[in-house]
Design an enzyme around this catalytic site. Structure first.
Site, PDB file in Angstrom:
ATOM      1  N   TYR A  49      -5.066   2.573 -11.693  1.00 48.42           N
ATOM      2  CA  TYR A  49      -4.755   3.352 -10.490  1.00 48.42           C
ATOM      3  C   TYR A  49      -4.762   4.865 -10.754  1.00 48.42           C
ATOM      4  O   TYR A  49      -4.134   5.615 -10.009  1.00 48.42           O
ATOM      5  CB  TYR A  49      -3.397   2.922  -9.932  1.00 48.42           C
ATOM      6  CG  TYR A  49      -3.457   1.643  -9.104  1.00 48.42           C
ATOM      7  CD1 TYR A  49      -4.351   1.506  -8.046  1.00 48.42           C
ATOM      8  CD2 TYR A  49      -2.594   0.588  -9.368  1.00 48.42           C
ATOM      9  CE1 TYR A  49      -4.401   0.350  -7.288  1.00 48.42           C
ATOM     10  CE2 TYR A  49      -2.645  -0.589  -8.605  1.00 48.42           C
ATOM     11  CZ  TYR A  49      -3.553  -0.688  -7.566  1.00 48.42           C
ATOM     12  OH  TYR A  49      -3.595  -1.826  -6.805  1.00 48.42           O
ATOM     13  N   PHE A  57       3.559   7.874  -4.025  1.00 45.52           N
ATOM     14  CA  PHE A  57       3.910   6.465  -4.228  1.00 45.52           C
ATOM     15  C   PHE A  57       3.412   5.905  -5.555  1.00 45.52           C
ATOM     16  O   PHE A  57       3.511   4.701  -5.794  1.00 45.52           O
ATOM     17  CB  PHE A  57       3.390   5.613  -3.067  1.00 45.52           C
ATOM     18  CG  PHE A  57       1.901   5.710  -2.829  1.00 45.52           C
ATOM     19  CD1 PHE A  57       0.997   4.968  -3.589  1.00 45.52           C
ATOM     20  CD2 PHE A  57       1.394   6.556  -1.844  1.00 45.52           C
ATOM     21  CE1 PHE A  57      -0.369   5.050  -3.368  1.00 45.52           C
ATOM     22  CE2 PHE A  57       0.026   6.652  -1.617  1.00 45.52           C
ATOM     23  CZ  PHE A  57      -0.859   5.899  -2.389  1.00 45.52           C
ATOM     24  N   THR A  91      -6.270  -1.322   4.319  1.00 44.51           N
ATOM     25  CA  THR A  91      -5.253  -1.213   3.261  1.00 44.51           C
ATOM     26  C   THR A  91      -3.857  -1.515   3.784  1.00 44.51           C
ATOM     27  O   THR A  91      -3.070  -2.213   3.149  1.00 44.51           O
ATOM     28  CB  THR A  91      -5.281   0.208   2.648  1.00 44.51           C
ATOM     29  OG1 THR A  91      -6.589   0.443   2.115  1.00 44.51           O
ATOM     30  CG2 THR A  91      -4.254   0.356   1.550  1.00 44.51           C
ATOM     31  N   HIS A 115      -6.276  -6.321  -4.157  1.00 42.95           N
ATOM     32  CA  HIS A 115      -7.010  -5.069  -4.413  1.00 42.95           C
ATOM     33  C   HIS A 115      -8.483  -5.406  -4.587  1.00 42.95           C
ATOM     34  O   HIS A 115      -8.812  -6.440  -5.174  1.00 42.95           O
ATOM     35  CB  HIS A 115      -6.494  -4.392  -5.688  1.00 42.95           C
ATOM     36  CG  HIS A 115      -7.407  -3.311  -6.177  1.00 42.95           C
ATOM     37  ND1 HIS A 115      -7.328  -2.016  -5.709  1.00 42.95           N
ATOM     38  CD2 HIS A 115      -8.458  -3.342  -7.038  1.00 42.95           C
ATOM     39  CE1 HIS A 115      -8.294  -1.301  -6.289  1.00 42.95           C
ATOM     40  NE2 HIS A 115      -8.989  -2.084  -7.094  1.00 42.95           N
ATOM     41  N   GLU A 126     -13.449  -0.720 -13.135  1.00 40.29           N
ATOM     42  CA  GLU A 126     -12.333  -1.662 -13.066  1.00 40.29           C
ATOM     43  C   GLU A 126     -12.643  -2.961 -13.815  1.00 40.29           C
ATOM     44  O   GLU A 126     -11.779  -3.502 -14.502  1.00 40.29           O
ATOM     45  CB  GLU A 126     -11.970  -1.918 -11.593  1.00 40.29           C
ATOM     46  CG  GLU A 126     -11.388  -0.659 -10.950  1.00 40.29           C
ATOM     47  CD  GLU A 126     -11.212  -0.755  -9.444  1.00 40.29           C
ATOM     48  OE1 GLU A 126     -11.501  -1.823  -8.852  1.00 40.29           O
ATOM     49  OE2 GLU A 126     -10.764   0.251  -8.848  1.00 40.29           O
TER      50      GLU A 126
HETATM   51  P1  CMP Z   1      -5.040  -0.793  -3.314  1.00 42.15           P
HETATM   52  O1  CMP Z   1      -6.290  -1.162  -2.622  1.00 42.15           O
HETATM   53  O2  CMP Z   1      -4.611  -1.640  -4.458  1.00 42.15           O
HETATM   54  O3  CMP Z   1      -5.165   0.708  -3.815  1.00 42.15           O
HETATM   55  C1  CMP Z   1      -4.069   1.573  -3.948  1.00 42.15           C
HETATM   56  C2  CMP Z   1      -2.822   1.000  -3.405  1.00 42.15           C
HETATM   57  O4  CMP Z   1      -1.798   1.907  -3.124  1.00 42.15           O
HETATM   58  C3  CMP Z   1      -3.093   0.340  -2.060  1.00 42.15           C
HETATM   59  O5  CMP Z   1      -3.863  -0.813  -2.238  1.00 42.15           O
HETATM   60  C4  CMP Z   1      -1.697   0.136  -1.527  1.00 42.15           C
HETATM   61  O6  CMP Z   1      -1.123  -1.111  -1.903  1.00 42.15           O
HETATM   62  C5  CMP Z   1      -0.913   1.247  -2.217  1.00 42.15           C
HETATM   63  N1  CMP Z   1      -0.430   2.232  -1.240  1.00 42.15           N
HETATM   64  C6  CMP Z   1      -1.152   2.957  -0.387  1.00 42.15           C
HETATM   65  N2  CMP Z   1      -0.349   3.737   0.365  1.00 42.15           N
HETATM   66  C7  CMP Z   1       0.925   3.469  -0.039  1.00 42.15           C
HETATM   67  C8  CMP Z   1       2.207   3.961   0.351  1.00 42.15           C
HETATM   68  N3  CMP Z   1       2.339   4.876   1.306  1.00 42.15           N
HETATM   69  N4  CMP Z   1       3.276   3.474  -0.286  1.00 42.15           N
HETATM   70  C9  CMP Z   1       3.150   2.566  -1.276  1.00 42.15           C
HETATM   71  N5  CMP Z   1       1.951   2.061  -1.685  1.00 42.15           N
HETATM   72  C10 CMP Z   1       0.866   2.517  -1.067  1.00 42.15           C
END
Ligand code: CMP
Length: 143
Positions: A49, A57, A91, A115, A126
């Site tokens: 990430y 976050f 998302t 994801h 990844e």
């Molecule tokens: P993912 O596709 O795994 O990529 C990044 C992740 O960050 C996303 O999915 C969400 O699960 C997480 N995410 C995005 N916005 C927020 C937020 N405001 N608070 C917590 N997690 C977040």
């Protein structure tokens, strides 16, 4: 043939959604070429990430993704990167359409079940974080 990295997050694993989610991609016609249940180290989660490092976050994201096993997968097929993202939905599960994985099973953005890589570059990056080349099964379907 295009490949993507998909990962069922700790919420999806603990809610017994592995079979349901794998089934969707199988039925769509994509080919599973690698999979494993694993608990991510903090270092691996921070690498995966990395692009979100400056987000407020980020700490919460790393804590959650390392909180229990994830089901890491590589899937192969034509346009699998973008099609898998369509199948996953937005998302934020609150905005994800019914019929998508997040639309059907997600509750909140931090726990959004799955994801998926968003581009060929992130897919390559990844996949290499989670799998060695010899763990990827290259085969032609015979049945
Ligand atoms: P993912 O596709 O795994 O990529 C990044 C992740 O960050 C996303 O999915 C969400 O699960 C997480 N995410 C995005 N916005 C927020 C937020 N405001 N608070 C917590 N997690 C977040």
């Amino acid at each position: 043939m295009e490949r993507t990295y998909l990962m069922i997050k700790p919420d999806g694993v603990q809610r017994n959604l592995i079979g349901e989610i794998v089934s969707r991609f199988e039925k769509k016609g994509f080919t599973l070429v690698a999979a494993k249940l694993t608990i991510l180290s903090k270092e691996t989660a921070e690498t995966h990430y990395g692009e979100h490092k400056e987000r407020p976050f980020f700490g919460e994201l790393v804590d959650f993704i390392t909180s229990g096993p994830v089901f890491a997968m590589v899937w192969q097929g034509g346009n699998v990167i973008s099609t898998a993202r369509t199948m996953m939905g937005a998302t934020n599960p609150a905005e994800a359409a019914p019929g998508t994985i997040r639309g059907d099973f997600g509750v909140q953005v931090a726990m959004n079940v799955i994801h998926g890589s968003d581009s060929p570059e992130s897919a390559a990056r990844e996949i290499s974080i989670f799998f060695n080349e010899e763990e990827l099964s290259a085969y032609e379907k015979t049945v």
